[in-house]
Design an enzyme around this catalytic site. Structure first.
Site, mmCIF file in Angstrom:
data_model
loop_
_atom_site.group_PDB
_atom_site.id
_atom_site.type_symbol
_atom_site.label_atom_id
_atom_site.label_comp_id
_atom_site.label_asym_id
_atom_site.label_seq_id
_atom_site.Cartn_x
_atom_site.Cartn_y
_atom_site.Cartn_z
ATOM 1 N N PRO A 79 -99.290 5.046 13.066
ATOM 2 C CA PRO A 79 -98.735 5.962 12.069
ATOM 3 C C PRO A 79 -99.842 6.579 11.231
ATOM 4 O O PRO A 79 -100.637 5.868 10.618
ATOM 5 C CB PRO A 79 -97.853 5.048 11.205
ATOM 6 C CG PRO A 79 -98.490 3.688 11.329
ATOM 7 C CD PRO A 79 -99.086 3.640 12.704
ATOM 8 N N ALA A 81 -100.650 9.990 8.450
ATOM 9 C CA ALA A 81 -99.956 10.921 7.559
ATOM 10 C C ALA A 81 -100.188 12.381 7.966
ATOM 11 O O ALA A 81 -101.223 12.721 8.522
ATOM 12 C CB ALA A 81 -100.463 10.705 6.133
ATOM 13 N N SER A 108 -95.222 8.069 10.697
ATOM 14 C CA SER A 108 -95.607 7.700 9.330
ATOM 15 C C SER A 108 -94.518 8.066 8.333
ATOM 16 O O SER A 108 -93.895 9.127 8.424
ATOM 17 C CB SER A 108 -96.900 8.433 8.951
ATOM 18 O OG SER A 108 -97.125 8.336 7.558
ATOM 19 N N TYR A 131 -93.510 2.689 3.775
ATOM 20 C CA TYR A 131 -94.124 2.245 2.521
ATOM 21 C C TYR A 131 -92.976 1.958 1.580
ATOM 22 O O TYR A 131 -91.967 2.695 1.594
ATOM 23 C CB TYR A 131 -94.979 3.361 1.903
ATOM 24 C CG TYR A 131 -96.317 3.595 2.576
ATOM 25 C CD1 TYR A 131 -97.205 2.555 2.809
ATOM 26 C CD2 TYR A 131 -96.700 4.879 2.951
ATOM 27 C CE1 TYR A 131 -98.446 2.788 3.404
ATOM 28 C CE2 TYR A 131 -97.937 5.119 3.546
ATOM 29 C CZ TYR A 131 -98.798 4.061 3.769
ATOM 30 O OH TYR A 131 -100.016 4.291 4.352
ATOM 31 N N THR A 157 -95.899 -1.418 6.288
ATOM 32 C CA THR A 157 -97.341 -1.458 6.001
ATOM 33 C C THR A 157 -97.559 -2.311 4.759
ATOM 34 O O THR A 157 -96.997 -2.033 3.692
ATOM 35 C CB THR A 157 -97.896 -0.033 5.825
ATOM 36 O OG1 THR A 157 -97.703 0.653 7.066
ATOM 37 C CG2 THR A 157 -99.375 -0.047 5.481
ATOM 38 N N LYS A 229 -97.547 -4.631 9.399
ATOM 39 C CA LYS A 229 -98.848 -4.009 9.708
ATOM 40 C C LYS A 229 -99.820 -4.259 8.562
ATOM 41 O O LYS A 229 -99.452 -4.045 7.399
ATOM 42 C CB LYS A 229 -98.641 -2.504 9.894
ATOM 43 C CG LYS A 229 -99.915 -1.671 10.068
ATOM 44 C CD LYS A 229 -99.568 -0.230 10.389
ATOM 45 C CE LYS A 229 -100.778 0.628 10.664
ATOM 46 N NZ LYS A 229 -101.412 1.133 9.450
ATOM 47 N N HIS A 253 -106.095 -0.662 8.142
ATOM 48 C CA HIS A 253 -105.738 0.710 7.777
ATOM 49 C C HIS A 253 -106.870 1.670 8.140
ATOM 50 O O HIS A 253 -107.131 2.655 7.451
ATOM 51 C CB HIS A 253 -105.442 0.784 6.276
ATOM 52 C CG HIS A 253 -104.364 1.750 5.883
ATOM 53 N ND1 HIS A 253 -103.159 1.349 5.332
ATOM 54 C CD2 HIS A 253 -104.286 3.105 5.949
ATOM 55 C CE1 HIS A 253 -102.418 2.419 5.058
ATOM 56 N NE2 HIS A 253 -103.085 3.500 5.435
ATOM 57 N N ARG A 256 -109.473 2.379 5.372
ATOM 58 C CA ARG A 256 -109.125 3.289 4.275
ATOM 59 C C ARG A 256 -108.604 2.564 3.036
ATOM 60 O O ARG A 256 -108.367 3.172 2.007
ATOM 61 C CB ARG A 256 -108.049 4.278 4.745
ATOM 62 C CG ARG A 256 -108.548 5.189 5.824
ATOM 63 C CD ARG A 256 -107.411 5.847 6.565
ATOM 64 N NE ARG A 256 -106.762 6.945 5.867
ATOM 65 C CZ ARG A 256 -107.227 8.184 5.801
ATOM 66 N NH1 ARG A 256 -108.362 8.482 6.387
ATOM 67 N NH2 ARG A 256 -106.551 9.130 5.174
ATOM 68 N N ASP A 284 -104.996 -2.297 15.582
ATOM 69 C CA ASP A 284 -105.584 -0.954 15.506
ATOM 70 C C ASP A 284 -106.869 -0.992 14.699
ATOM 71 O O ASP A 284 -107.170 -1.963 14.024
ATOM 72 C CB ASP A 284 -104.586 0.092 14.981
ATOM 73 C CG ASP A 284 -104.268 -0.042 13.489
ATOM 74 O OD1 ASP A 284 -105.100 -0.555 12.726
ATOM 75 O OD2 ASP A 284 -103.174 0.407 13.103
ATOM 76 N N ARG A 308 -107.053 7.855 14.418
ATOM 77 C CA ARG A 308 -107.812 9.110 14.287
ATOM 78 C C ARG A 308 -107.955 9.895 15.592
ATOM 79 O O ARG A 308 -107.817 11.125 15.564
ATOM 80 C CB ARG A 308 -109.188 8.832 13.675
ATOM 81 C CG ARG A 308 -109.100 8.405 12.209
ATOM 82 C CD ARG A 308 -110.492 8.191 11.634
ATOM 83 N NE ARG A 308 -110.446 7.715 10.262
ATOM 84 C CZ ARG A 308 -110.262 6.451 9.916
ATOM 85 N NH1 ARG A 308 -110.092 5.521 10.843
ATOM 86 N NH2 ARG A 308 -110.251 6.098 8.644
HETATM 87 C C1 FNR Z 1 -103.702 6.341 8.433
HETATM 88 N N1 FNR Z 1 -103.070 5.112 8.504
HETATM 89 C C2 FNR Z 1 -101.780 4.999 8.023
HETATM 90 N N2 FNR Z 1 -101.141 3.812 8.117
HETATM 91 C C3 FNR Z 1 -99.863 3.691 7.700
HETATM 92 O O1 FNR Z 1 -99.299 2.608 7.816
HETATM 93 N N3 FNR Z 1 -99.213 4.765 7.158
HETATM 94 C C4 FNR Z 1 -99.803 5.987 7.016
HETATM 95 O O2 FNR Z 1 -99.192 6.937 6.545
HETATM 96 C C5 FNR Z 1 -101.140 6.101 7.433
HETATM 97 N N4 FNR Z 1 -101.793 7.289 7.292
HETATM 98 C C6 FNR Z 1 -103.060 7.423 7.803
HETATM 99 C C7 FNR Z 1 -103.679 8.666 7.727
HETATM 100 C C8 FNR Z 1 -104.923 8.841 8.309
HETATM 101 C C9 FNR Z 1 -105.566 10.189 8.222
HETATM 102 C C10 FNR Z 1 -105.565 7.763 8.965
HETATM 103 C C11 FNR Z 1 -106.902 7.929 9.625
HETATM 104 C C12 FNR Z 1 -104.969 6.530 9.012
HETATM 105 C C13 FNR Z 1 -103.717 3.969 9.198
HETATM 106 C C14 FNR Z 1 -103.402 4.006 10.685
HETATM 107 O O3 FNR Z 1 -102.072 3.637 10.929
HETATM 108 C C15 FNR Z 1 -104.268 3.020 11.482
HETATM 109 O O4 FNR Z 1 -104.209 1.758 10.889
HETATM 110 C C16 FNR Z 1 -105.732 3.465 11.587
HETATM 111 O O5 FNR Z 1 -105.834 4.852 11.709
HETATM 112 C C17 FNR Z 1 -106.376 2.808 12.794
HETATM 113 O O6 FNR Z 1 -107.711 3.093 12.865
HETATM 114 P P1 FNR Z 1 -108.365 4.277 13.784
HETATM 115 O O7 FNR Z 1 -107.676 4.249 15.123
HETATM 116 O O8 FNR Z 1 -108.124 5.538 13.024
HETATM 117 O O9 FNR Z 1 -109.790 3.868 13.828
#
Ligand code: FNR
Length: 360
Positions: A79, A81, A108, A131, A157, A229, A253, A256, A284, A308
């Protein structure tokens, strides 16, 4: 031409060229020093493969089963955003690509298309990521809409009681657009003197009191299975089992949220051991190669999620780009399995002797 691209990482370069800096930084960035962001990739690279030879690999079985749903390869869509900042068709294009690849997309909560729009855009199996805001009626509303629209699971999450500090967003004055799922429920407009309003918005809305006790509440509002998650320790994996999680996603995440958490691949085995074989463990963070997927499976993951790279594929080439990213990872996994002497992802699972840590 998408056909000239030979590895997933090339899509990151194309996405950087295609996107305004503010959006590229939002997608690519992590929290604070971005230590965890980098570690997610680097720790995969420390793991060395020990192949077996003279195994009949004339046919390779890639498909796997997640909560009763068969997917063509153990690679799902994480997921993330606001896909419309990457491409005008946003989540609808991503969902169609998921359907074409016969995999599961986790939509998401912070999507730029509504649960209903995405559900009706294709026939893929979809999960909905949640969320929990202070206003609990929003969770009730969205979970019930997701259930009614045919989503098969809720992904809670758990690592976001507040938003991690993403410095690029602050510098770029990144603003949360109106989130499609919240239209008619609340506005995302929040004044901020910090440059970006992401942190202020999240801190105003997210419920920092959310705790293990609330899983019972979440179960009371839905019949769908609930995956948690954001698990990184054996202690929390055990708690997730105790509260009846239907699955666990080992995740930081994508680097992040809390910086200086371990890379997900480094803690996978510990979580898998705590969970036993009771529920599927997914992972992930940093998956960029078929060999990464292979390593995660060998250490006990049922499947991986990709964040990503999917956005980069979408930004560069729309639906075709997402398909290409998913196909490349699948093809690389298949080749890795053949070269390493494994003909089924099920046999591979938990064969940790095939991977070894290689200190750098
Ligand atoms: C996320 N991730 C994320 N997770 C979630 O639970 N809800 C969300 O809305 C988002 N939004 C989000 C936006 C962006 C731009 C990124 C890069 C990531 C986290 C996502 O689900 C996941 O955990 C990571 O992206 C996994 O890492 P990689 O594959 O980006 O390295």
């Amino acid at each position: 031409m998408a056909d000239e691209i030979v590895s997933v990482n090339e899509f990151q370069v194309l996405a950087r060229q295609a996107l305004p800096k503010m959006y590229y930084d939002f997608y690519a960035g992590g929290a604070e020093d971005e230590h965890t962001l980098k570690k997610n990739v680097q720790e995969f690279q420390r793991i060395i493969l020990q192949p077996r030879v003279l195994v009949d690999v004339s046919s390779i079985a890639m498909s796997t089963n997640i909560l009763g749903y068969t997917i063509s390869a153990p690679i799902m869509i994480a997921p993330t955003a606001m896909h419309k900042l990457a491409h005008p068709e946003g989540e609808l294009a991503t969902a169609r690509a998921a359907a074409a690849c016969n995999t599961i997309m986790i939509l998401s909560f912070s999507a730029s298309a509504s649960v209903e729009e995405v559900a009706s855009s294709c026939n893929a199996v979809q999960f909905f990521q949640l969320y929990v805001y202070k206003r609990r009626d929003i969770a009730v509303n969205l979970v019930q809409r997701a259930e009614k629209s045919g989503y098969k699971a809720i992904v809670l999450t758990s690592d976001t009681p507040r938003l991690g500090r993403r410095e690029a967003d602050i510098k770029n004055k990144m603003i949360v657009p109106q989130l499609k799922n919240l239209e008619g429920l609340m506005s995302t407009a929040v004044a901020s003197d910090k440059g970006s309003n992401l942190e202020a918005y999240a801190n105003e809305t997210m419920d920092p009191s959310l705790s293990w006790r609330d899983i019972a509440w979440l179960k009371s509002i839905t019949n769908l299975p609930i995956l948690i998650k954001g698990i990184l320790t054996r202690e929390d994996a055990t708690k997730a089992m105790e509260v009846g999680a239907a699955g666990i996603i080992v995740s930081n995440h994508g680097g992040r949220q809390l910086d200086y958490t371990p890379a997900t691949i480094s803690v996978l085995e510990e979580v898998v051991q705590a969970v036993g074989r009771k529920v599927p463990v997914l992972l992930d963070g940093g998956v960029r190669r078929g060999t990464d997927v292979f390593k995660a499976l060998a250490l006990g993951a049922q499947a991986v999620l990709v964040g990503r790279p999917v956005i980069y594929g979408l930004a560069a080439k729309g639906e075709a780009g997402v398909r290409k990213v998913m196909h490349m990872l699948k093809d690389e996994l298949e080749l890795t399995m053949a070269l390493a002497g494994y003909r089924s992802s099920r046999i591979l699972k938990l064969h940790s002797s095939i991977v070894s840590d290689h200190p750098m």
